[in-house]
Design a protein around this motif. Structure first.
Motif, short mmCIF file in Angstrom:
data_model
loop_
_atom_site.label_atom_id
_atom_site.label_comp_id
_atom_site.label_asym_id
_atom_site.label_seq_id
_atom_site.Cartn_x
_atom_site.Cartn_y
_atom_site.Cartn_z
N GLY A 92 31.21 16.94 23.21
CA GLY A 92 31.40 16.01 24.32
C GLY A 92 32.62 15.13 24.19
O GLY A 92 32.87 14.26 25.02
N GLY A 93 33.42 15.35 23.14
CA GLY A 93 34.63 14.56 22.94
C GLY A 93 34.41 13.26 22.21
O GLY A 93 35.34 12.46 22.07
N VAL A 94 33.18 13.01 21.72
CA VAL A 94 32.89 11.77 20.98
C VAL A 94 33.40 11.91 19.56
O VAL A 94 33.10 12.90 18.88
N LEU A 95 34.17 10.95 19.09
CA LEU A 95 34.69 10.96 17.73
C LEU A 95 33.64 10.37 16.79
O LEU A 95 33.17 9.25 17.00
N SER A 133 39.82 12.93 24.03
CA SER A 133 38.58 12.41 23.46
C SER A 133 37.95 11.41 24.42
O SER A 133 38.63 10.83 25.27
N TRP A 134 36.63 11.22 24.26
CA TRP A 134 35.95 10.20 25.04
C TRP A 134 36.15 8.86 24.34
O TRP A 134 35.86 8.72 23.15
N THR A 137 35.96 2.25 24.80
CA THR A 137 36.59 1.01 25.26
C THR A 137 37.35 1.22 26.57
O THR A 137 37.51 0.29 27.35
N PHE A 138 37.82 2.43 26.82
CA PHE A 138 38.46 2.73 28.10
C PHE A 138 37.42 2.65 29.22
O PHE A 138 37.66 2.09 30.29
N THR A 139 36.21 3.18 28.93
CA THR A 139 35.11 3.09 29.90
C THR A 139 34.74 1.64 30.17
O THR A 139 34.51 1.24 31.32
N GLU A 261 26.20 13.70 26.95
CA GLU A 261 26.14 13.01 28.24
C GLU A 261 25.16 11.83 28.20
O GLU A 261 25.41 10.78 28.78
N ARG A 262 24.04 12.02 27.54
CA ARG A 262 23.05 10.95 27.46
C ARG A 262 23.61 9.76 26.67
O ARG A 262 23.42 8.59 27.04
N PHE A 263 24.31 10.04 25.58
CA PHE A 263 24.89 8.98 24.76
C PHE A 263 25.97 8.23 25.54
O PHE A 263 26.01 6.99 25.53
N LYS A 264 26.83 8.94 26.23
CA LYS A 264 27.90 8.30 27.00
C LYS A 264 27.31 7.41 28.08
O LYS A 264 27.80 6.29 28.32
#
Length: 295
Positions: A92-95, A133-134, A137-139, A261-264
């Motif tokens: 999901g792009g999470v680091l 990457s997801w 802080t941008f979100t 997706e759930r974590f984001k």
């Protein structure tokens, strides 16, 4: 805090979580509350995300990806033979800062290595470089813009992010390096960035949005949002606030499956309420965060 009350479990379990909340409080710089006169002068604002740390997950996700890992612990060979602690990117792009096996399919992340000329100073980097990457802080910066924009304030999302001054060799899975750099940024009373020299939009104030605590511990997801308000003309920090919460949701495996997706969603939802709390505490007029549909 409404959101904290909403997501905490029944009181029977709440007492178990109190020690964790105490641990998460950390030692941060004293909050700064701007004067109402100074806040009344702000009509335009640039919102800048701060580079976030990698996600900390306990127990390490390798235990669910490779159950045989538990057997390795009892073997005589050193773990470095078959495991590497690094920062990797999940589907999901999470680091994530964690363990990879030699046969793991998770790619090692390219954590925007710091040019040697920037290793001792902070600077700005284009947010376009974060597209692979997801970036939480941008979100949250987008959320701040949404909450601030109204009749009184025009908020603009910056095309740059605050690049933490971490030496290239320290941009790794050692989360102490990240915590130290974030605390250094948050503690400064004079901004290390001269926003007038970067050819950015002419604004009355700059709002920097960062995170400190960012972890999943069993079924507890913790998040701490740090906000700084800066006078771009003097570089003086005129406002500083932090807010934190935790949610008891699913296991790390459940949150990070299906491209996370759930974590984001969870981080965005928790973060929206923390941003609202922080902006309100600074005396800024905000719109209530919009409820998000659960994925």
């Amino acid at each position: 805090m409404f959101y904290l009350q909403r997501i905490l479990p029944p009181m029977k379990s709440y007492c178990v979580l109190l020690p964790l909340l105490f641990i998460l409080s950390g030692c941060l710089a004293t909050p700064i509350k701007p004067s109402s006169h100074r806040m009344d002068e702000i009509r335009t604002m640039l919102v800048v995300p701060v580079e976030p740390p990698p996600l900390e997950v306990t127990p390490d996700p390798i235990e669910s990806r490779f159950p045989v890992y538990n057997q390795f612990q009892y073997q005589s060979m050193p773990s470095s033979v078959y495991l590497e602690k690094t920062v990797y990117k999940n589907p999901g792009g999470v680091l994530i800062a964690g363990l990879l096996s030699k046969d793991d399919i998770m790619p090692i992340a390219n954590i925007h290595q710091t040019p040697s000329s920037m290793e001792k100073i902070a600077g700005l980097e284009p947010t376009a470089s974060l597209s692979e990457s997801w970036t939480p802080t941008f979100t949250l910066a987008q959320e701040a813009v949404s909450q601030l924009n109204g009749d009184r304030i025009k908020a603009i999302l910056s095309k740059h992010y605050y690049h933490l001054p971490i030496a290239s060799g320290d941009r790794n899975a050692n989360l102490d390096n990240w915590r130290s750099a974030i605390e250094q940024w948050y503690d400064l009373n004079i901004s290390s960035v001269d926003y007038r020299r970067h050819g950015l939009e002419q604004v009355d104030a700059v709002l920097e949005v960062g995170i400190q605590t960012y972890r999943i511990f069993n079924a507890q997801t913790s998040l701490q949002v740090l906000i700084k308000l800066i006078d771009p003309n003097t570089r003086q920090v005129i406002g500083r606030i932090s807010a934190k919460t935790l949610s008891v949701e699913d296991s790390p495996e459940s949150l990070l499956n299906n491209e996370a997706e759930r974590f984001k969603w969870l981080v965005a939802d928790m973060g929206a309420h923390l941003v609202s709390e922080g902006l309100s505490d600074l005396g800024l007029p905000v719109k209530a965060p919009v409820d998000r549909l659960t994925p």
